[in-house]
Design an enzyme around this catalytic site. Sequence first.
Site, PDB file in Angstrom:
ATOM      1  N   GLU A 384      34.368  48.947  30.649  1.00  0.00           N
ATOM      2  CA  GLU A 384      33.152  48.978  31.470  1.00  0.00           C
ATOM      3  C   GLU A 384      33.275  48.085  32.701  1.00  0.00           C
ATOM      4  O   GLU A 384      32.301  47.522  33.192  1.00  0.00           O
ATOM      5  CB  GLU A 384      31.917  48.569  30.642  1.00  0.00           C
ATOM      6  CG  GLU A 384      31.018  49.747  30.303  1.00  0.00           C
ATOM      7  CD  GLU A 384      31.489  50.453  29.021  1.00  0.00           C
ATOM      8  OE1 GLU A 384      32.671  50.304  28.649  1.00  0.00           O
ATOM      9  OE2 GLU A 384      30.680  51.172  28.421  1.00  0.00           O
ATOM     10  N   GLU A 388      37.106  40.939  37.107  1.00  0.00           N
ATOM     11  CA  GLU A 388      37.224  40.940  38.576  1.00  0.00           C
ATOM     12  C   GLU A 388      36.224  41.931  39.171  1.00  0.00           C
ATOM     13  O   GLU A 388      35.542  41.636  40.158  1.00  0.00           O
ATOM     14  CB  GLU A 388      38.654  41.320  39.008  1.00  0.00           C
ATOM     15  CG  GLU A 388      39.716  40.288  38.680  1.00  0.00           C
ATOM     16  CD  GLU A 388      40.093  40.240  37.191  1.00  0.00           C
ATOM     17  OE1 GLU A 388      39.890  41.242  36.479  1.00  0.00           O
ATOM     18  OE2 GLU A 388      40.573  39.183  36.735  1.00  0.00           O
TER      19      GLU A 388
HETATM   20  C1  LIG Z   1      40.814  50.180  24.301  1.00  0.00           C
HETATM   21  C2  LIG Z   1      40.248  50.747  25.568  1.00  0.00           C
HETATM   22  C3  LIG Z   1      39.198  51.662  25.510  1.00  0.00           C
HETATM   23  C4  LIG Z   1      38.706  52.237  26.675  1.00  0.00           C
HETATM   24  N1  LIG Z   1      37.736  53.191  26.603  1.00  0.00           N
HETATM   25  C5  LIG Z   1      37.404  53.895  27.710  1.00  0.00           C
HETATM   26  C6  LIG Z   1      36.507  55.008  27.623  1.00  0.00           C
HETATM   27  O1  LIG Z   1      35.984  55.324  26.553  1.00  0.00           O
HETATM   28  N2  LIG Z   1      36.274  55.729  28.743  1.00  0.00           N
HETATM   29  C7  LIG Z   1      36.847  55.411  29.943  1.00  0.00           C
HETATM   30  O2  LIG Z   1      36.581  56.103  30.934  1.00  0.00           O
HETATM   31  N3  LIG Z   1      37.682  54.347  30.071  1.00  0.00           N
HETATM   32  C8  LIG Z   1      37.972  53.587  28.979  1.00  0.00           C
HETATM   33  N4  LIG Z   1      38.839  52.526  29.092  1.00  0.00           N
HETATM   34  C9  LIG Z   1      39.466  52.243  30.369  1.00  0.00           C
HETATM   35  C10 LIG Z   1      38.921  51.008  31.051  1.00  0.00           C
HETATM   36  O3  LIG Z   1      37.623  51.259  31.534  1.00  0.00           O
HETATM   37  C11 LIG Z   1      39.894  50.620  32.172  1.00  0.00           C
HETATM   38  O4  LIG Z   1      41.094  50.165  31.557  1.00  0.00           O
HETATM   39  C12 LIG Z   1      39.328  49.565  33.077  1.00  0.00           C
HETATM   40  O5  LIG Z   1      38.285  50.096  33.857  1.00  0.00           O
HETATM   41  C13 LIG Z   1      40.397  48.967  34.023  1.00  0.00           C
HETATM   42  O6  LIG Z   1      41.088  49.982  34.646  1.00  0.00           O
HETATM   43  P1  LIG Z   1      42.698  49.973  34.672  1.00  0.00           P
HETATM   44  O7  LIG Z   1      43.155  49.730  33.289  1.00  0.00           O
HETATM   45  O8  LIG Z   1      43.139  51.221  35.346  1.00  0.00           O
HETATM   46  O9  LIG Z   1      43.062  48.735  35.542  1.00  0.00           O
HETATM   47  P2  LIG Z   1      43.214  48.713  37.136  1.00  0.00           P
HETATM   48  O10 LIG Z   1      42.021  49.319  37.757  1.00  0.00           O
HETATM   49  O11 LIG Z   1      44.527  49.266  37.487  1.00  0.00           O
HETATM   50  O12 LIG Z   1      43.196  47.143  37.403  1.00  0.00           O
HETATM   51  C14 LIG Z   1      44.347  46.332  37.144  1.00  0.00           C
HETATM   52  C15 LIG Z   1      43.987  44.884  37.511  1.00  0.00           C
HETATM   53  O13 LIG Z   1      43.632  44.804  38.897  1.00  0.00           O
HETATM   54  C16 LIG Z   1      42.314  44.268  39.011  1.00  0.00           C
HETATM   55  N5  LIG Z   1      41.654  44.923  40.150  1.00  0.00           N
HETATM   56  C17 LIG Z   1      41.500  46.257  40.356  1.00  0.00           C
HETATM   57  N6  LIG Z   1      40.870  46.459  41.521  1.00  0.00           N
HETATM   58  C18 LIG Z   1      40.601  45.252  42.051  1.00  0.00           C
HETATM   59  C19 LIG Z   1      39.938  44.803  43.226  1.00  0.00           C
HETATM   60  N7  LIG Z   1      39.388  45.658  44.104  1.00  0.00           N
HETATM   61  N8  LIG Z   1      39.866  43.464  43.465  1.00  0.00           N
HETATM   62  C20 LIG Z   1      40.391  42.588  42.569  1.00  0.00           C
HETATM   63  N9  LIG Z   1      41.014  42.939  41.442  1.00  0.00           N
HETATM   64  C21 LIG Z   1      41.119  44.261  41.185  1.00  0.00           C
HETATM   65  C22 LIG Z   1      41.633  44.552  37.707  1.00  0.00           C
HETATM   66  O14 LIG Z   1      40.546  43.653  37.483  1.00  0.00           O
HETATM   67  C23 LIG Z   1      42.776  44.339  36.734  1.00  0.00           C
HETATM   68  O15 LIG Z   1      42.939  42.972  36.526  1.00  0.00           O
HETATM   69  C24 LIG Z   1      39.268  51.871  27.931  1.00  0.00           C
HETATM   70  C25 LIG Z   1      40.294  50.903  28.000  1.00  0.00           C
HETATM   71  C26 LIG Z   1      40.776  50.344  26.840  1.00  0.00           C
HETATM   72  C27 LIG Z   1      41.894  49.340  26.937  1.00  0.00           C
END
Ligand SMILES: Cc1cc2nc3c(=O)[nH]c(=O)nc-3n(C[C@H](O)[C@H](O)[C@H](O)COP(=O)(O)OP(=O)(O)OC[C@H]3O[C@@H](n4cnc5c(N)ncnc54)[C@H](O)[C@@H]3O)c2cc1C
Length: 404
Positions: A384, A388
């Site tokens: 959710e 950050e």
């Molecule tokens: C167990 C689990 C269950 C989940 N369940 C769901 C679900 O049911 N439905 C769903 O849709 N998603 C789900 N997710 C996904 C989750 O919402 C995402 O993993 C999360 O939003 C982060 O996205 P990402 O992993 O692509 O990281 P990224 O977006 O690639 O981010 C990587 C890093 O960069 C940082 N970052 C990114 N952009 C910026 C910025 N502009 N400024 C500063 N820092 C930044 C982030 O904070 C993070 O530290 C789940 C994830 C997990 C691990």
Amino acid sequence: MAVATSPPVDKTDEQKAITDMVRQFADEQILPNAEHYDHEDEFPEPIVEQMKELGLFGVTIPEEYGGMGLDLTTYTMIVEELSRGWISISGIINTHFIGSYLLMKFGSEEQKDKYLPRMSTGEIRAAFSLSEPELGSDVQAIKTAAKKTDDGDYEINGQKMWVTNGLKSALVFTLVKTDPDAEQRHRGMTCFIAEKEPDVSENTGEYAGFTVPPQLRKMGYKGVESTELVFDGYRCPADNILGGEDAGLNKGFAQMMDALEVGRVNVAARGVGIAQRALELALRYSQERKTFGKQIAQHQAIQFKLADMATQVEAARLMTLRAARLKDAGERSDLEAGMAKLFASEAGRFCVEESFRIHGGYGYSKEYEIERLYRDAPLLLIGEGTSEIQRMVIGKKLLERHKI
Ligand SMILES: Cc1cc2nc3c(=O)[nH]c(=O)nc-3n(C[C@H](O)[C@H](O)[C@H](O)COP(=O)(O)OP(=O)(O)OC[C@H]3O[C@@H](n4cnc5c(N)ncnc54)[C@H](O)[C@@H]3O)c2cc1C
């Protein structure tokens, strides 16, 4: 030794009755069994069956659709209690809750009649899908796309990632691109209620083209499945656009962001629950373990840890309930939901780590519950919206509210 501290929060009689009931359920059914399901990474079917009987899948669904018709505040209290037991259990109802919120707020009357009664009993359950292999935080970069076909259906193609309840759900609220030429990316997205067979990997017949690959292997948050979803020529009727085609086409981004706001309060409640449990374990262990001739709880360094943990739990709980109460009162709560999610998820991680330290070497042993919490807590920093991203939301909303 019973050291479960009772959350000192104002509750109505109804809230007290239901949270007492859920706390008892967590003590008797979840906590004694979590280790087994966590270790085996097995879906806790018997616990889920009891949750259905308790009506926990319909807490916020109106009574006319068979639910309990309770508010977000009460739901938040319930989620805290379930998460105190095991956050995977709250995970099973959380995306379902978000799906029912989307239907209640944006669904057409036909969609509400069709899905909500079976959702309130838990007969069918919902998942929520934004993330893709190449994106999570940057939701507007979604690539999965739907195109209208000559017969009026939409054909969806693309891949989703990290879908909690991705296999067991019957409905996946899925955000996809429907207008690739939209000048503002968020105006070209639609939320589809993608139907499928629960528990089936390769869907056929009317759901052909909807595949659920084997579940992702995770550090913690076991028992509840997280999956990819592959849409390959999957046909979705226009009637399954959230709100109907006229009202819902290209409105999905705003709908999903609205749902994420309550989703953030929900994750905050999970942070409070895991932090509360970590505190309880630390209170107990620190009075059982002796070093240098006295209980470790009698060393000031340990008491300071307990003090910091209890303070964080209390603050996180109050922030979470405030965000929920504002939403229930129909007031703006975007800033408060972001703050609650940020603070409570970090409090969860902090309290679990402090409790782990208090357990010394035993905290590293699978014999002790804190080991599971240590693997579970980090999830709340990510789902959710990461910490950050919460800070970005909070900063933006602060400036909106205090524009000079
Ligand atoms: C167990 C689990 C269950 C989940 N369940 C769901 C679900 O049911 N439905 C769903 O849709 N998603 C789900 N997710 C996904 C989750 O919402 C995402 O993993 C999360 O939003 C982060 O996205 P990402 O992993 O692509 O990281 P990224 O977006 O690639 O981010 C990587 C890093 O960069 C940082 N970052 C990114 N952009 C910026 C910025 N502009 N400024 C500063 N820092 C930044 C982030 O904070 C993070 O530290 C789940 C994830 C997990 C691990």
